[in-house]
Design a protein around this motif. Structure first.
Motif, short mmCIF file in Angstrom:
data_model
loop_
_atom_site.label_atom_id
_atom_site.label_comp_id
_atom_site.label_asym_id
_atom_site.label_seq_id
_atom_site.Cartn_x
_atom_site.Cartn_y
_atom_site.Cartn_z
N GLY A 127 -1.43 100.40 -41.96
CA GLY A 127 -2.66 100.79 -41.10
C GLY A 127 -2.63 99.71 -40.13
N PHE A 128 -1.81 99.02 -39.88
CA PHE A 128 -1.96 97.78 -38.58
C PHE A 128 -1.63 98.53 -37.23
N ASP A 129 -2.56 98.84 -36.52
CA ASP A 129 -2.01 99.37 -35.23
C ASP A 129 -2.25 98.06 -34.29
N ASN A 130 -2.77 97.03 -34.72
CA ASN A 130 -2.82 95.85 -33.80
C ASN A 130 -2.07 94.75 -34.65
N PHE A 131 -0.95 94.54 -34.13
CA PHE A 131 -0.03 93.52 -34.49
C PHE A 131 0.85 92.92 -33.29
N ASN A 132 1.11 91.68 -33.52
CA ASN A 132 1.82 90.76 -32.61
C ASN A 132 3.19 90.58 -33.01
N LEU A 133 3.97 90.56 -32.07
CA LEU A 133 5.58 89.77 -32.30
C LEU A 133 5.72 88.57 -31.76
N ASP A 134 6.13 87.54 -32.44
CA ASP A 134 6.54 86.14 -31.86
C ASP A 134 7.75 86.36 -31.51
N LEU A 135 8.28 86.14 -30.22
CA LEU A 135 9.68 86.14 -29.84
C LEU A 135 9.67 84.77 -29.07
N MET A 136 11.03 84.27 -29.40
CA MET A 136 11.55 82.94 -28.53
C MET A 136 12.67 83.23 -27.54
N PHE A 137 12.79 82.29 -26.28
CA PHE A 137 13.79 82.33 -25.39
C PHE A 137 14.31 80.88 -25.35
N GLY A 138 15.50 81.17 -24.54
CA GLY A 138 16.02 79.53 -24.55
C GLY A 138 16.68 79.06 -25.78
N LEU A 139 17.51 80.20 -26.42
CA LEU A 139 17.78 79.82 -27.84
C LEU A 139 19.24 79.38 -27.54
N PRO A 140 19.82 78.50 -28.58
CA PRO A 140 21.17 78.24 -28.57
C PRO A 140 22.04 79.46 -28.40
N GLY A 141 22.86 79.25 -27.07
CA GLY A 141 23.87 80.21 -26.98
C GLY A 141 23.25 81.71 -26.28
N TYR B 282 7.59 82.93 -25.94
CA TYR B 282 7.67 81.48 -25.71
C TYR B 282 8.93 80.81 -25.60
N GLN B 283 9.07 79.69 -24.98
CA GLN B 283 10.36 78.97 -24.89
C GLN B 283 10.55 78.20 -26.31
N LEU B 284 11.82 77.97 -26.74
CA LEU B 284 12.26 76.77 -27.71
C LEU B 284 11.94 75.66 -27.06
N THR B 285 11.27 74.87 -27.77
CA THR B 285 11.27 73.20 -27.49
C THR B 285 11.67 72.56 -28.51
N LEU B 286 12.20 71.38 -28.41
CA LEU B 286 12.55 70.37 -29.41
C LEU B 286 11.51 69.61 -29.21
N GLU B 287 10.69 69.53 -30.39
CA GLU B 287 9.41 68.62 -30.63
C GLU B 287 9.79 67.47 -31.63
N PRO B 288 8.98 66.41 -31.21
CA PRO B 288 9.33 65.17 -32.06
C PRO B 288 9.14 65.25 -33.58
N HIS B 289 9.74 64.57 -34.14
CA HIS B 289 9.69 64.61 -35.65
C HIS B 289 10.11 65.94 -36.39
N THR B 290 10.87 66.68 -35.77
CA THR B 290 11.48 67.87 -36.37
C THR B 290 12.92 67.82 -36.58
N LEU B 291 13.39 68.39 -37.33
CA LEU B 291 14.82 68.27 -37.48
C LEU B 291 15.70 68.59 -36.17
N PHE B 292 15.22 69.38 -35.48
CA PHE B 292 15.81 69.65 -34.34
C PHE B 292 15.95 68.70 -33.35
N ALA B 293 14.88 67.67 -33.54
CA ALA B 293 14.65 66.62 -32.58
C ALA B 293 15.77 65.56 -33.12
N LYS B 294 16.01 65.46 -34.23
CA LYS B 294 16.88 64.59 -35.03
C LYS B 294 18.24 64.97 -34.69
N TYR B 295 18.50 66.08 -34.80
CA TYR B 295 19.89 66.89 -34.64
C TYR B 295 19.84 68.05 -33.83
N PRO B 296 19.55 67.76 -32.42
CA PRO B 296 19.32 68.95 -31.38
C PRO B 296 20.49 69.55 -31.25
#
Length: 382
Positions: free
Chosen positions: A155-169, A193-207
């Motif tokens: 019954g959800f006719d109102n739903f959002n899909l989150d998508l990212m771009f700028g992904l590895p490869g 929205y674009q994938l960004t490397l935020e401080p204090h994340t695993l991707f920031a430590k191992y980008p």
């Protein structure tokens, strides 16, 4: 200054596994969800915040995380009933739940809908298994598609899909394929929205190795064109919706509205016209400590009042994200300042073509949107 519409953000901080790009206050689930204790804490927290409500009604409710869909429908229904018993609601009210596309959570969607939740936000990120693996997501592309079907049948006719771009490869064809698949699911809303490397994340430590800026720009432009051709109007920098399906809760944020925040680490913005002040309040972050202190002043992790010199920047960094922009009267109502105090700073931006003015309404141009951070730097207090 007058009190703007009031939303409620509810933070449910647990997830199955923390994504390597996530900088939200989220915690991997280890010993089972303390559902009853946490819902009790949320309602105790809200009771303490009622002094800020005054005579306002809730404009919208947003359940974020973490993965709020890990909670049982019964627990969320009890929570929403408790909220409604404390604060009156607009009718109809928008109630959004962030959900994991995994099959375990999607099986609950019909019960979520029966509890009063009327909008879902599905964290798909990509419809390609290789990209999902690179992002550390625990669902597959097939599970994402199944979750969408389940949501619609529930019954959800109102739903959002989150998508990212700028992904590895990610190639241009990869990005366009994700958009094609998303549009084919006929959602009401797409957050892109674009994938960004935020401080204090695993991707920031191992980008990971991300695409070059020029390639990301190509991806973004091509996919924006495809979204527009598919009937999705860009109403905010990263938000695209079919007519009538803009996210009411997020619109209130971007229009510099007010919101209560309950839950571990939740933030609130609250207007105090009597003192011509705008307050920011945040709750303590650790879920265990929060549960222990939710019924006392010790639940507050910190608070501040926005300085007069910071109000223009705070207002503009929200409203200029919107295609609709703002009007001088809106600025005055939401900040308690005279528009004449910022008009001289806006004029060169209008002359340079970064801003546009049509009647009373001031908006970003396309170029201004692309360089919004640079534009806003002119409003940082010296």
């Amino acid at each position: 200054m007058i009190r703007p519409p009031l939303g409620l953000y509810i933070h449910l901080p647990w997830c199955v596994r923390k994504c390597p790009y996530c900088d939200f206050n989220s915690h991997a689930l280890r010993d089972g969800l303390p559902e009853k204790a946490y819902v009790d804490a949320l309602l105790a927290d809200l009771r303490q915040d009622l002094a800020w409500v005054k005579d306002r009604r809730l404009h919208s409710i947003f359940l974020g995380g973490g993965t709020p869909s890990l909670f049982s429908p019964d627990s969320l229904a009890r929570m929403l009933e408790g909220v409604q018993g404390l604060v009156p609601w607009d009718k109809p009210i928008e109630i959004t739940l962030e959900a994991n596309p995994g099959t375990v959570e999607s099986a609950k969607f019909r019960a979520f809908r029966a509890s009063g939740i009327n909008r879902l936000s599905l964290g798909v990120q990509s419809f390609q298994d290789g990209k999902l693996t690179a992002l550390g997501r625990i669902h597959t592309a097939r599970e994402a598609l199944e979750a969408i079907d389940t949501a619609r049948s529930a019954g959800f006719d109102n739903f959002n899909l989150d998508l990212m771009f700028g992904l590895p490869g990610q190639s241009l064809n990869d990005a366009l394929s994700d958009i094609d698949t998303a549009i084919a699911q006929n959602p009401a809303h797409i957050s892109y929205y674009q994938l960004t490397l935020e401080p204090h994340t695993l991707f920031a430590k191992y980008p990971p190795r991300l695409p070059q800026d020029e390639h990301i720009w190509t991806l973004q432009n091509a996919c924006q064109e495809k979204l527009a051709a598919g009937g999705f109007k860009r109403y905010e920098i990263s938000a695209y919706a079919r007519d009538g399906f803009q996210c009411r809760h997020n619109l209130n944020y971007w229009r510099f509205g007010d919101y209560l925040g309950i839950g571990a680490g939740a933030h609130a913005k609250l207007t105090d016209p009597e003192r011509n002040a705008i307050h920011r309040i945040w709750k303590i972050r650790h879920p265990d400590h929060y549960r222990e202190k939710a019924a006392s002043p010790a639940r507050i992790g910190g608070r501040s009042i926005i300085r007069e010199s910071d109000k223009p920047l705070e207002f503009l960094m929200n409203t200029l994200r919107l295609k609709e922009g703002f009007t001088p009267s809106q600025f005055e109502r939401r900040t308690g300042m005279d528009f004449a105090q910022i008009a001289p700073s806006l004029e060169p931006l209008l002359v340079d073509g970064l801003l546009k003015r049509a009647g009373e309404r001031i908006t970003c141009s396309s170029r201004g949107w692309n360089f919004l951070d640079t534009l806003l730097e002119r409003f940082i207090p010296a």
